[in-house]
Design a protein around this motif. Structure first.
Motif, PDB file in Angstrom:
ATOM      1  N   GLN A  24       3.983   7.950   4.830  1.00 12.20           N
ATOM      2  CA  GLN A  24       2.669   7.864   5.453  1.00 12.20           C
ATOM      3  C   GLN A  24       2.144   9.206   5.971  1.00 12.20           C
ATOM      4  O   GLN A  24       0.968   9.337   6.251  1.00 12.20           O
ATOM      5  CB  GLN A  24       2.695   6.842   6.596  1.00 12.20           C
ATOM      6  N   LEU A  25       3.058  10.178   6.096  1.00 17.56           N
ATOM      7  CA  LEU A  25       2.603  11.491   6.558  1.00 17.56           C
ATOM      8  C   LEU A  25       1.646  12.111   5.541  1.00 17.56           C
ATOM      9  O   LEU A  25       1.796  11.909   4.342  1.00 17.56           O
ATOM     10  CB  LEU A  25       3.807  12.435   6.687  1.00 17.56           C
TER      11      LEU A  25
ATOM     12  N   ASN B 143       0.827  -1.217   0.000  1.00 19.87           N
ATOM     13  CA  ASN B 143       0.000   0.000   0.000  1.00 19.87           C
ATOM     14  C   ASN B 143       0.854   1.258   0.000  1.00 19.87           C
ATOM     15  O   ASN B 143       0.558   2.224  -0.695  1.00 19.87           O
ATOM     16  CB  ASN B 143      -0.926   0.025   1.222  1.00 19.87           C
ATOM     17  N   ILE B 144       1.909   1.222   0.823  1.00 17.30           N
ATOM     18  CA  ILE B 144       2.803   2.386   0.875  1.00 17.30           C
ATOM     19  C   ILE B 144       3.461   2.591  -0.477  1.00 17.30           C
ATOM     20  O   ILE B 144       3.600   3.710  -0.964  1.00 17.30           O
ATOM     21  CB  ILE B 144       3.882   2.198   1.976  1.00 17.30           C
TER      22      ILE B 144
ATOM     23  N   GLY C 249       1.544   2.139  14.889  1.00 15.72           N
ATOM     24  CA  GLY C 249       2.746   2.921  15.185  1.00 15.72           C
ATOM     25  C   GLY C 249       2.796   4.384  14.790  1.00 15.72           C
ATOM     26  O   GLY C 249       3.690   5.092  15.202  1.00 15.72           O
ATOM     27  N   VAL C 250       1.886   4.882  13.996  1.00 16.18           N
ATOM     28  CA  VAL C 250       1.996   6.269  13.567  1.00 16.18           C
ATOM     29  C   VAL C 250       0.903   7.128  14.194  1.00 16.18           C
ATOM     30  O   VAL C 250      -0.260   6.760  14.216  1.00 16.18           O
ATOM     31  CB  VAL C 250       1.934   6.378  12.025  1.00 16.18           C
ATOM     32  N   ASP C 251       1.309   8.278  14.695  1.00 17.62           N
ATOM     33  CA  ASP C 251       0.357   9.187  15.338  1.00 17.62           C
ATOM     34  C   ASP C 251      -0.524   9.925  14.339  1.00 17.62           C
ATOM     35  O   ASP C 251      -0.113  10.196  13.229  1.00 17.62           O
ATOM     36  CB  ASP C 251       1.141  10.243  16.134  1.00 17.62           C
ATOM     37  N   GLU C 252      -1.677  10.285  14.772  1.00  8.71           N
ATOM     38  CA  GLU C 252      -2.542  11.138  13.947  1.00  8.71           C
ATOM     39  C   GLU C 252      -1.941  12.538  13.928  1.00  8.71           C
ATOM     40  O   GLU C 252      -1.336  12.987  14.895  1.00  8.71           O
ATOM     41  CB  GLU C 252      -3.939  11.217  14.589  1.00  8.71           C
ATOM     42  N   MET C 253      -2.140  13.254  12.841  1.00  9.60           N
ATOM     43  CA  MET C 253      -1.615  14.606  12.774  1.00  9.60           C
ATOM     44  C   MET C 253      -2.718  15.633  12.963  1.00  9.60           C
ATOM     45  O   MET C 253      -3.886  15.344  12.751  1.00  9.60           O
ATOM     46  CB  MET C 253      -0.960  14.825  11.420  1.00  9.60           C
ATOM     47  N   SER C 254      -2.287  16.843  13.335  1.00  7.13           N
ATOM     48  CA  SER C 254      -3.269  17.901  13.547  1.00  7.13           C
ATOM     49  C   SER C 254      -3.810  18.399  12.205  1.00  7.13           C
ATOM     50  O   SER C 254      -3.346  18.002  11.156  1.00  7.13           O
ATOM     51  CB  SER C 254      -2.615  19.057  14.283  1.00  7.13           C
TER      52      SER C 254
END
Lengths: 88, 545
Positions: free
Chosen positions: B169-170, B56-57, B146-151
């Motif tokens: 992924q960002l 997917n990436i 493992g990846v945080d949600e962004m603002s």
């Protein structure tokens, strides 16, 4: 068993992308065992990390050894990849 | 205000709030397991899931950063399948009866060390890839993505380092800049930033994460590698201004890229780029220049501790010619002396270096240096569209001597069986008043002229370029200079030669129309000015008055 000595021609040497191409090609021929001899090491062509870790630079001579399967055709395919500089 | 400095890997400016990139703790506990087969099955399932994620990436990366850069994720998939890597994991599970997470972590450590110990910076950077795929398998084992949600706001991402998959992924629409404590120019953060045209600074050091916190305002200068946390008003407005200039440049690029250099009445002119080293080719190509109007070969001499060999020079010239793919490349022969000094030339200190032993004067008195350069140039000529240009010409006899040497070199190479292009153009710089005044005599001997306005100004007005005290007397629009250029243009055209301007004056858009009226065929400017000059050309109307 067939073999041929080739020289690495692409400027960056056997970095990630060429290593990936070799390993991919090796996996497409499961009947043939492809080994690369360079810098005094024997490297299995399907082992992508080994290839990268061997740090093979431009100008290095690599002996390609193929045994099993359609040996000559597989060897030719690999020789061509080296000669084409992995498309770089 | 806190200022930190790292290495800028993409020149651009960003101002905004900081978001500190945190990843979930990837520390792994070692636990004893009884059912080895079940553990290996769990590992296989996690690997399959990791491979699916990578697929997917890879698809996402294909769209965002192009095939060449996305290929890394294909290789990541292969690394997950790598026999040695997997044998190591399996054998740790089997022999130590431990959990898969631990076996992956230990294997990753070993492989990382192997790459990190290599003497090649590119390969050292690959240990980050091993770490990345291993962390992915571990997070798949623990079902944690493992990846945080962004603002919602656009932010400056600050991190210790970013793994390739993390950068992809960002959400790109929300990233203003990347600033990392570690990492290398070969890292994917750097590659991605270049592709996205956003500023990126790497290798700021550990103090980065100690100095920043979420929501703080910062300004990032990707040109200098500086990040200003809570910048003062002066810094802020200075960078705002720079950013506005960048925007203007981008606008020019969008409006004018690919457009012809043609005036309203249909007069065409060539706009080429000046470059000072092989590294500038990218900028020249990106600027949409029609060729290289001045390639200063001095860098080969300045960067070296001894006379650069024919082979070294050949390689550099060949690369420029090949990179420009058939577009004109004018290489100026050695212009050492005056303000450009090289130790190994052992040049004596002079009272008036600008009027001294420099450029072609060195070449003609030390022909072995000149011949080496000419051999390299002619040998490279078959790789593209080469023009060779000689600096600091003042007389016909000098030029005769130069042409003799060229002929000698060509004949020698031909005798050696070396192939040479028969389309190599020879030209001279018009940078002394003498050359301009006798340009009627010089023009029949060459294919082109290129006016070096900086030296021509200094020699015509008797004003030292380096002397700040007389700056007010340096009138670059002085009628004498313009008359000399006009005279040279007329004499060039009367004798079948073409004429360009490669000095700073070519970038002066208030003169563009004047130059076009003189019949100047080519303007060569630094890559950043190509489109500005194009814009000026397209506004000219020579049919008026």
């Amino acid at each position: 068993m067939v073999s041929k000595v080739v020289t690495v021609v692409n400027a960056e040497g056997m970095h990630m992308r060429p290593a990936g191409m070799i390993a991919k090609a090796a996996k497409e021929h499961p009947d043939s065992e492809v080994v690369m001899k360079a810098n005094g090491k024997e490297i299995k062509a399907k082992a992508v990390m080994q290839i990268m870790a061997a740090g093979i630079k431009k100008g290095t001579e690599v002996e390609l050894v193929v045994s099993g399967g359609d040996e000559q055709a597989v060897l030719d395919e690999f020789v061509k990849m080296f000669e084409d500089g992995f498309g770089e | 205000m806190t200022t930190l400095t790292g290495k800028g890997v993409y020149g651009a400016i960003a101002l905004g709030r900081i978001s500190v990139f945190k990843r979930k703790d990837a520390s792994v506990k070692r636990t004893h397991i009884d059912n080895i087969e079940a553990e290996k099955a769990r590992l296989e399932a996690a690997k399959a899931k990791a491979a699916e994620q990578l697929q997917n990436i890879y698809s996402k990366a294909l769209k965002e950063i192009g095939e060449a850069n996305a290929q890394i994720f294909e290789i990541h998939m292969m690394m997950i399948e790598d026999e040695d890597y997997n044998d190591s994991i399996s054998s740790i599970i089997e022999t130590q009866s431990v959990n898969a997470e631990y076996a992956v972590a230990v294997t990753a450590d070993n492989f990382e060390k192997m790459f990190a110990s290599m003497d090649d910076a590119y390969m050292q950077a690959r240990s980050a890839d091993v770490k990345d795929i291993s962390n992915r398998i571990i997070s798949c084992l623990s079902e944690d993505n493992g990846v945080d949600e962004m603002s919602d706001e656009k932010v400056i991402i600050c991190a210790d380092d970013l793994a390739p998959s993390e950068t992809v992924q960002l959400d790109k629409d929300k990233v203003l800049a990347f600033v990392t404590a570690f990492g290398s120019s070969n890292s994917h953060t750097a590659i991605l930033a270049r592709n996205m045209n956003i500023p990126a600074i790497i290798g700021v050091g550990e103090e980065l994460l100690e100095s920043v916190s979420n929501g703080e305002f910062a300004a990032v200068n990707g040109y200098t590698g500086e990040i200003f946390i809570n910048p003062d008003e002066e810094t802020k407005s200075c960078l705002e201004k720079k950013r506005a200039e960048d925007e203007e440049k981008k606008r020019l690029l969008q409006e004018l890229k690919g457009k012809e250099n043609i005036t309203i009445d249909g007069t065409k002119v060539k706009i080429y780029a000046n470059i000072g080293s092989v590294d500038n080719i990218g900028a020249a190509l990106a600027s949409d220049a029609g060729g290289i109007g001045l390639f200063r070969s001095e860098f080969l001499y300045l960067e070296s501790n001894d006379y650069p060999s024919e082979e070294q020079q050949f390689a550099a010239y060949k690369r420029v010619l090949e990179s420009m793919a058939g577009k004109k490349v004018i290489i100026r022969t050695l212009d050492i002396g005056a303000d450009k000094q090289v130790d190994y030339f052992n040049l004596a200190k002079e009272e008036n270096p600008a009027l001294g032993y420099r450029a072609i004067r060195i070449c003609l008195t030390r022909p072995e240096i000149f011949k080496t350069q000419l051999r390299a140039l002619y040998r490279a000529s078959t790789y593209g569209n080469l023009g060779i240009m000689f600096p600091m010409i003042t007389s016909v006899s000098e030029l005769e001597k130069i042409l003799e040497i060229c002929e000698e070199v060509v004949n020698q190479l031909k005798a050696e069986g070396v192939e040479i292009s028969d389309k190599v153009e020879l030209g001279i710089m018009i940078e002394t008043p003498a050359a301009a005044i006798i340009s009627d005599k010089l023009a029949p001997m060459v294919d082109f002229f290129s006016v070096g306005t900086n030296d021509l100004t200094q020699y015509t007005l008797a004003c030292d370029r380096q002397n700040a005290a007389i700056e007010q007397f340096v009138d670059t629009h002085h009628e004498a200079i313009l008359r000399l250029i006009e005279m040279s243009a007329k004499n060039a055209h009367d004798n079948g030669a073409w004429i360009g301007i490669c000095g700073e004056l070519a970038t002066d858009t208030t003169l563009t129309e004047t130059f076009l009226r003189m019949g100047i065929d080519e303007l060569s400017v630094s890559p950043t000015f190509v489109l500005k000059v194009r814009e000026a050309v397209r506004r000219c109307d020579l049919s008026e008055k």
